[in-house]
Every structure is written in C-alpha cells, then in structure tokens.
Motif scaffolding. Structure first.
Motif, mmCIF file in Angstrom:
data_model
loop_
_atom_site.group_PDB
_atom_site.id
_atom_site.type_symbol
_atom_site.label_atom_id
_atom_site.label_comp_id
_atom_site.label_asym_id
_atom_site.label_seq_id
_atom_site.Cartn_x
_atom_site.Cartn_y
_atom_site.Cartn_z
ATOM 1 N N ARG A 102 3.566 -43.865 6.604
ATOM 2 C CA ARG A 102 4.671 -43.385 5.978
ATOM 3 C C ARG A 102 4.889 -43.981 4.521
ATOM 4 N NH1 ARG A 102 5.496 -45.147 11.279
ATOM 5 N NH2 ARG A 102 6.488 -43.513 12.751
ATOM 6 N N ASN A 103 5.894 -43.377 3.996
ATOM 7 C CA ASN A 103 6.121 -43.928 2.592
ATOM 8 C C ASN A 103 6.516 -45.460 2.597
ATOM 9 O OD1 ASN A 103 7.421 -44.256 -0.198
ATOM 10 N ND2 ASN A 103 8.489 -42.470 -0.048
ATOM 11 N N SER A 104 7.508 -45.571 3.387
ATOM 12 C CA SER A 104 7.613 -47.277 3.471
ATOM 13 C C SER A 104 6.472 -48.138 3.859
ATOM 14 C CB SER A 104 8.794 -47.371 4.690
ATOM 15 O OG SER A 104 8.485 -46.863 5.848
ATOM 16 N N GLU A 105 5.689 -47.722 4.661
ATOM 17 C CA GLU A 105 4.614 -48.567 5.132
ATOM 18 C C GLU A 105 3.505 -48.769 4.171
ATOM 19 O OE1 GLU A 105 4.618 -46.925 9.846
ATOM 20 O OE2 GLU A 105 3.229 -46.155 8.314
ATOM 21 N N PHE A 106 3.509 -47.539 3.158
ATOM 22 C CA PHE A 106 2.481 -47.676 1.965
ATOM 23 C C PHE A 106 3.096 -48.721 0.897
ATOM 24 C CE2 PHE A 106 1.695 -46.501 -2.407
ATOM 25 C CZ PHE A 106 0.540 -46.398 -2.737
ATOM 26 N N CYS A 107 4.446 -48.699 0.752
ATOM 27 C CA CYS A 107 5.254 -49.627 -0.148
ATOM 28 C C CYS A 107 4.977 -51.145 0.225
ATOM 29 C CB CYS A 107 6.460 -49.342 -0.196
ATOM 30 S SG CYS A 107 6.817 -47.647 -1.104
ATOM 31 N N GLY A 177 4.067 -54.227 -12.588
ATOM 32 C CA GLY A 177 3.406 -55.200 -11.898
ATOM 33 C C GLY A 177 4.204 -55.500 -10.320
ATOM 34 N N GLY A 178 5.443 -55.001 -10.183
ATOM 35 C CA GLY A 178 6.014 -55.001 -8.839
ATOM 36 C C GLY A 178 5.709 -54.177 -7.711
ATOM 37 N N PRO A 179 5.955 -54.686 -6.505
ATOM 38 C CA PRO A 179 5.463 -53.735 -5.490
ATOM 39 C C PRO A 179 6.480 -52.239 -5.544
ATOM 40 C CG PRO A 179 7.097 -55.385 -4.882
ATOM 41 C CD PRO A 179 6.734 -55.543 -6.102
ATOM 42 N N PHE A 180 6.076 -51.201 -5.048
ATOM 43 C CA PHE A 180 6.655 -50.044 -4.875
ATOM 44 C C PHE A 180 7.836 -50.101 -3.714
ATOM 45 C CE2 PHE A 180 2.915 -47.992 -6.670
ATOM 46 C CZ PHE A 180 3.292 -47.164 -7.502
ATOM 47 N N ASN A 181 9.035 -49.530 -3.856
ATOM 48 C CA ASN A 181 9.655 -49.247 -2.853
ATOM 49 C C ASN A 181 9.842 -47.851 -2.601
ATOM 50 O OD1 ASN A 181 12.236 -48.029 -4.169
ATOM 51 N ND2 ASN A 181 12.512 -50.108 -5.188
ATOM 52 N N SER A 182 10.228 -47.436 -1.506
ATOM 53 C CA SER A 182 10.335 -45.880 -0.979
ATOM 54 C C SER A 182 10.889 -44.835 -1.893
ATOM 55 C CB SER A 182 11.100 -45.735 0.373
ATOM 56 O OG SER A 182 10.065 -46.683 1.330
ATOM 57 N N TYR A 184 11.680 -45.401 -5.083
ATOM 58 C CA TYR A 184 11.203 -45.612 -6.699
ATOM 59 C C TYR A 184 9.715 -44.382 -6.485
ATOM 60 C CZ TYR A 184 8.427 -47.054 -10.714
ATOM 61 O OH TYR A 184 7.605 -46.839 -11.746
ATOM 62 N N LEU A 185 9.000 -44.740 -5.042
ATOM 63 C CA LEU A 185 7.749 -44.109 -5.182
ATOM 64 C C LEU A 185 7.947 -42.568 -5.132
ATOM 65 C CD1 LEU A 185 4.703 -44.016 -4.433
ATOM 66 C CD2 LEU A 185 5.019 -44.062 -2.201
ATOM 67 N N ALA A 186 9.089 -42.004 -4.452
ATOM 68 C CA ALA A 186 9.648 -40.607 -4.242
ATOM 69 C C ALA A 186 9.927 -40.175 -5.597
ATOM 70 C CB ALA A 186 10.655 -40.400 -3.588
ATOM 71 N N LYS A 187 10.576 -41.070 -6.420
ATOM 72 C CA LYS A 187 11.113 -40.636 -7.913
ATOM 73 C C LYS A 187 9.713 -40.608 -8.802
ATOM 74 C CE LYS A 187 15.695 -42.563 -7.594
ATOM 75 N NZ LYS A 187 16.542 -43.613 -7.964
ATOM 76 N N TYR A 188 8.934 -41.595 -8.492
ATOM 77 C CA TYR A 188 7.671 -41.608 -9.304
ATOM 78 C C TYR A 188 7.026 -40.335 -9.358
ATOM 79 C CZ TYR A 188 3.066 -43.403 -10.951
ATOM 80 O OH TYR A 188 1.770 -43.442 -11.413
ATOM 81 N N PHE A 189 6.689 -39.865 -7.778
ATOM 82 C CA PHE A 189 5.853 -38.291 -7.708
ATOM 83 C C PHE A 189 6.674 -37.324 -8.702
ATOM 84 C CE2 PHE A 189 3.630 -40.012 -4.518
ATOM 85 C CZ PHE A 189 2.721 -39.232 -4.173
ATOM 86 N N HIS A 190 8.180 -37.324 -8.414
ATOM 87 C CA HIS A 190 8.849 -36.226 -9.268
ATOM 88 C C HIS A 190 8.585 -36.482 -10.715
ATOM 89 C CE1 HIS A 190 12.081 -33.541 -10.156
ATOM 90 N NE2 HIS A 190 12.483 -34.288 -11.053
ATOM 91 N N ARG A 191 8.781 -37.621 -11.421
ATOM 92 C CA ARG A 191 8.481 -37.845 -12.699
ATOM 93 C C ARG A 191 7.018 -37.501 -13.574
ATOM 94 N NH1 ARG A 191 11.152 -42.614 -12.170
ATOM 95 N NH2 ARG A 191 9.177 -43.940 -12.141
#
Length: 292
Positions: A102-107, A177-182, A184-191
């Motif tokens: 899952r997204n959250s598990e990855f983060c 340098g910080g960890p991803f959160n769910s 942010y990761l979704a927005k990162y894909f979009h960007r």
C-alpha cells in the motif's frame, strides 16, 4: 451523523466548489466513519452502537474508479522514466508493482525493514500492514538494485550500510531528506507527470485511455474516451492483475496483498476475471472452425 453525511455530499466546501463526490469517494468516507464508531463501541468509549445507524452504501461496478493497469501499462512507465533518467519515479513504480504494498506501507518503510532469509537465500521486506499485522514480502534482485539506485540518487548510503548505523532511517526519502507520507507521495506522482514534456504526457494519455459509455448503465449514451488515473495505489492493482495473468491462485494473491477478505481481491480483479473466465475462451475450434 446521517445529517453530516447528507451535508458532506450536498453543502460541504468541496461539493460547493467541485460538485458532488463520486459514489466511490463518498462510500469510502462513510466506511471510515462507520469503522471509527464501531471501534469506539467495541472499546467501550461509547455505549451506543452508532455505526449501525449509518445508511449502507452500495457501489455498482460502474461506480468504482478504473484501476485496471497491467504489465503493458507499468512497463511503459518504467521504460519512460528509465529513458528520462528519472530514478525516483522509476524506483517507486518498480517497488510498488513488484511488492504490491500500500501507499502508506511504502511511506513507513525503514532501512531496517529489509531483512535476509537464510533459508530461501533472498531479501524481503517486513511490512506492518493494517491492524498491525506483519507481512513478509520477497524482494527480487532487480527491485533491490532499484532501491539502492534511488538511495544513491538522493545522496544516501546503501540500505544495508545504513541499517548498521540507523535501522530506523527511512528507506525512501523526499528530495529534502524526510520520509514520504501518503498525501505527499500522491501529489509527487501528479507533479512529476505534469512536469513531463507535452509529447510524453500525450503518450501517457494514449496508453492509459479507454473507451466507455458516458453513462455505463445507459446503452444509448455516447461512448467517450476516459483515462486511468495514475496514482501510487494503481500499482497495487497492477500487482494483482499481473499475478492473475501469471496464473497465480486467487487465494495466494489475496494473501500477498494482505487482504483480510478475499472479496476485496475479487473486486481488484473483477473485470479481468470476467473476461478470462468467459465461456468463449473455452470453445472448441473444431465446432466453429475458422469463425472463432
């Protein structure tokens, strides 16, 4: 609470600006609320079973977002980002697809979550899933290589080396340098997709487009082009679809995804399984000759 649900879909700020929620989105929000109040009742924080008072939400197949991405879709994206030298996107897609997490598990992954199995002679991930359940997910050699490529691109030590220093350090980090959160990761894909050259975005639209009736329940409605939205969760569905097309049993796929209920896995594979199990695929060619 029922008035709140009515407000949510009629007068909330999101609805005023964007129009009503899609049925799947509304159903998800109601399910979360029901689950929350059910837990409060089970833990005896409240004495009234409020969760039983929620109106049930029933989704048809047409209500669910299309997340039917298979090997062709994923390989296209991997080849695209590899060609562009975009190591972070390449790695994230590669890891999500080959693990099905899952997204959250990855983060939440830490460098110490990568372990070695001396019996099977392979590396695996210790993943804390929903309900604090531990899943152990094998890592293929090329996935391991992708992880270290990501860490090198971010200026980080290889995960095995870092695990000896700080096993709680995030396995994947943002460019700060910080960890991803769910979220942010979704927005990162979009960007990252939005930042691609226009011709590449056009290619993605073509690869991830499909035709569907404007109203799937109305046979007379016009057929229009729709797109499969590329999100981190899409690759969890891709894991299920690629596994099914590799003739892996449904029960094994469900276990690998960490689904408590096999019905959830069936929803992931609903359209694929409907086509694969259709009777036409088993017709005897001798009965219908060159017309099949």
């Amino acid at each position: 609470m029922q008035r709140y649900v009515d407000w949510l879909n009629t007068k909330s700020p999101y609805v005023i600006e964007n129009g009503p929620y899609k049925p799947a989105s509304l159903a998800q929000k109601v399910t979360i609320l029901k689950g929350f109040f059910k837990k409060l009742y089970e833990w005896q924080y409240i004495t009234t079973p409020l969760h039983l008072g929620f109106q049930s939400t029933t989704l048809t197949e047409a209500d669910r977002p299309n997340r039917d991405a298979g090997a062709t879709h994923v390989k296209y994206l991997l080849e695209l980002f590899e060609e562009l030298g975009h190591i972070p996107m390449f790695t994230i897609i590669h890891v999500l697809t080959t693990t099905g997490i899952r997204n959250s598990e990855f983060c939440r992954l830490k460098v110490g979550d990568v372990a070695f199995d001396s019996i099977n002679q392979c590396y695996y991930l210790n993943v804390i899933a929903k309900g604090s359940k531990l899943r152990q997910i094998p890592l293929r050699d090329k996935t391991l290589k992708s992880i270290n490529l990501f860490r090198h691109a971010r200026g980080l030590k290889p995960f095995l080396e870092m695990a000896k220093v700080d096993p709680n350090a995030p396995l994947f980090t943002t460019n700060t340098g910080g960890p991803f959160n769910s979220s942010y990761l979704a927005k990162y894909f979009h960007r990252q997709i939005a930042a691609l050259p226009s011709d590449r975005r056009d290619e993605i639209r073509e690869v991830f487009s499909y035709k569907e009736r404007e109203d799937p329940l109305d046979e007379s409605s016009p057929i229009i082009n729709k797109e499969i939205k590329i999100t981190p969760h899409l690759f969890r569905h891709a894991f299920a679809i690629i596994s099914s097309q590799s003739n892996i049993e449904l029960h094994k796929i469900s276990q690998s995804l960490g689904h408590e209920n096999i019905q959830t896995t069936k929803i992931y594979l609903e359209k694929v399984m409907a086509i694969e199990s259709h009777a036409i695929n088993s017709w005897d060619q001798n009965l219908f000759g060159d017309y099949i």
